[in-house]
Scaffold this motif. Structure first.
Motif, PDB file in Angstrom:
ATOM      1  N   PRO A 181      49.502  41.059   1.986  1.00  0.00           N
ATOM      2  CA  PRO A 181      50.060  41.930   1.453  1.00  0.00           C
ATOM      3  C   PRO A 181      50.016  43.680   1.622  1.00  0.00           C
ATOM      4  O   PRO A 181      48.532  43.863   1.931  1.00  0.00           O
ATOM      5  N   ASP A 182      51.006  44.524   1.711  1.00  0.00           N
ATOM      6  CA  ASP A 182      50.911  46.152   2.358  1.00  0.00           C
ATOM      7  C   ASP A 182      49.630  46.300   3.651  1.00  0.00           C
ATOM      8  O   ASP A 182      48.420  47.457   3.550  1.00  0.00           O
ATOM      9  N   TYR A 183      50.259  45.756   4.355  1.00  0.00           N
ATOM     10  CA  TYR A 183      49.158  46.159   5.507  1.00  0.00           C
ATOM     11  C   TYR A 183      47.243  46.541   5.267  1.00  0.00           C
ATOM     12  O   TYR A 183      46.813  46.629   5.940  1.00  0.00           O
ATOM     13  N   ARG A 184      47.347  45.211   4.544  1.00  0.00           N
ATOM     14  CA  ARG A 184      45.838  44.648   4.827  1.00  0.00           C
ATOM     15  C   ARG A 184      45.304  43.616   5.469  1.00  0.00           C
ATOM     16  O   ARG A 184      46.380  42.398   5.798  1.00  0.00           O
ATOM     17  N   ASP A 222      42.208  47.860   4.908  1.00  0.00           N
ATOM     18  CA  ASP A 222      43.566  48.365   4.558  1.00  0.00           C
ATOM     19  C   ASP A 222      43.895  48.966   5.703  1.00  0.00           C
ATOM     20  O   ASP A 222      43.847  50.608   6.251  1.00  0.00           O
ATOM     21  N   SER A 267      47.143  50.574   5.824  1.00  0.00           N
ATOM     22  CA  SER A 267      48.134  51.077   5.157  1.00  0.00           C
ATOM     23  C   SER A 267      48.395  52.548   5.819  1.00  0.00           C
ATOM     24  O   SER A 267      49.763  52.572   6.580  1.00  0.00           O
ATOM     25  N   SER A 268      47.269  53.042   6.170  1.00  0.00           N
ATOM     26  CA  SER A 268      47.162  54.724   6.553  1.00  0.00           C
ATOM     27  C   SER A 268      47.068  54.585   8.071  1.00  0.00           C
ATOM     28  O   SER A 268      47.484  55.567   8.617  1.00  0.00           O
ATOM     29  N   MET A 286      49.503  52.777   9.823  1.00  0.00           N
ATOM     30  CA  MET A 286      50.836  52.380   9.957  1.00  0.00           C
ATOM     31  C   MET A 286      51.902  53.474  10.152  1.00  0.00           C
ATOM     32  O   MET A 286      53.047  53.018  11.158  1.00  0.00           O
ATOM     33  N   ARG A 304      55.104  47.783  11.673  1.00  0.00           N
ATOM     34  CA  ARG A 304      55.100  47.834  10.404  1.00  0.00           C
ATOM     35  C   ARG A 304      55.746  47.044   9.776  1.00  0.00           C
ATOM     36  O   ARG A 304      55.795  47.113   8.688  1.00  0.00           O
ATOM     37  N   PRO A 336      57.004  43.497   7.654  1.00  0.00           N
ATOM     38  CA  PRO A 336      56.021  42.734   8.403  1.00  0.00           C
ATOM     39  C   PRO A 336      55.470  41.382   9.041  1.00  0.00           C
ATOM     40  O   PRO A 336      54.817  41.023   8.562  1.00  0.00           O
ATOM     41  N   ASN A 359      51.509  40.327  10.318  1.00  0.00           N
ATOM     42  CA  ASN A 359      51.391  38.621   9.766  1.00  0.00           C
ATOM     43  C   ASN A 359      51.317  38.441  10.997  1.00  0.00           C
ATOM     44  O   ASN A 359      50.211  37.140  10.969  1.00  0.00           O
TER      45      ASN A 359
END
Length: 82
Positions: A16-19, A33, A35-36, A38, A47, A49, A53
């Protein structure tokens, strides 16, 4: 820290959370990670999910549909080691 351009990602699991939970060819494992990334450039295309995934390893590089990837050496140098 020097960058090892020969390192490959040998295992990659989306979190989860783009990791990404990863294991590298040098034996290290951890979480990278994304997330920065995206809201930047081509990464905007992954972006969702569901799309994020669907990460695959191609020649040791985390890759998504449309040939979007993140360099294995970036993953290795910036991941939080487990």
């Amino acid at each position: 820290m020097s960058v090892d351009y020969g390192v490959k990602v040998v295992e990659c699991e989306p979190l989860p959370d783009y990791r990404l939970k990863v294991k590298c060819s040098d034996g290290t494992s951890g979480v990278f990670d994304m997330s920065s990334y995206m809201d930047r450039g081509v990464y905007r295309q992954i972006r969702s999910p569901k799309v994020f995934n669907d990460v695959r390893l191609i020649f040791g590089v985390p890759t998504w549909l449309g040939d979007i990837d993140i360099a294995a050496e970036r993953v290795r140098s910036d991941m939080t080691v487990a």
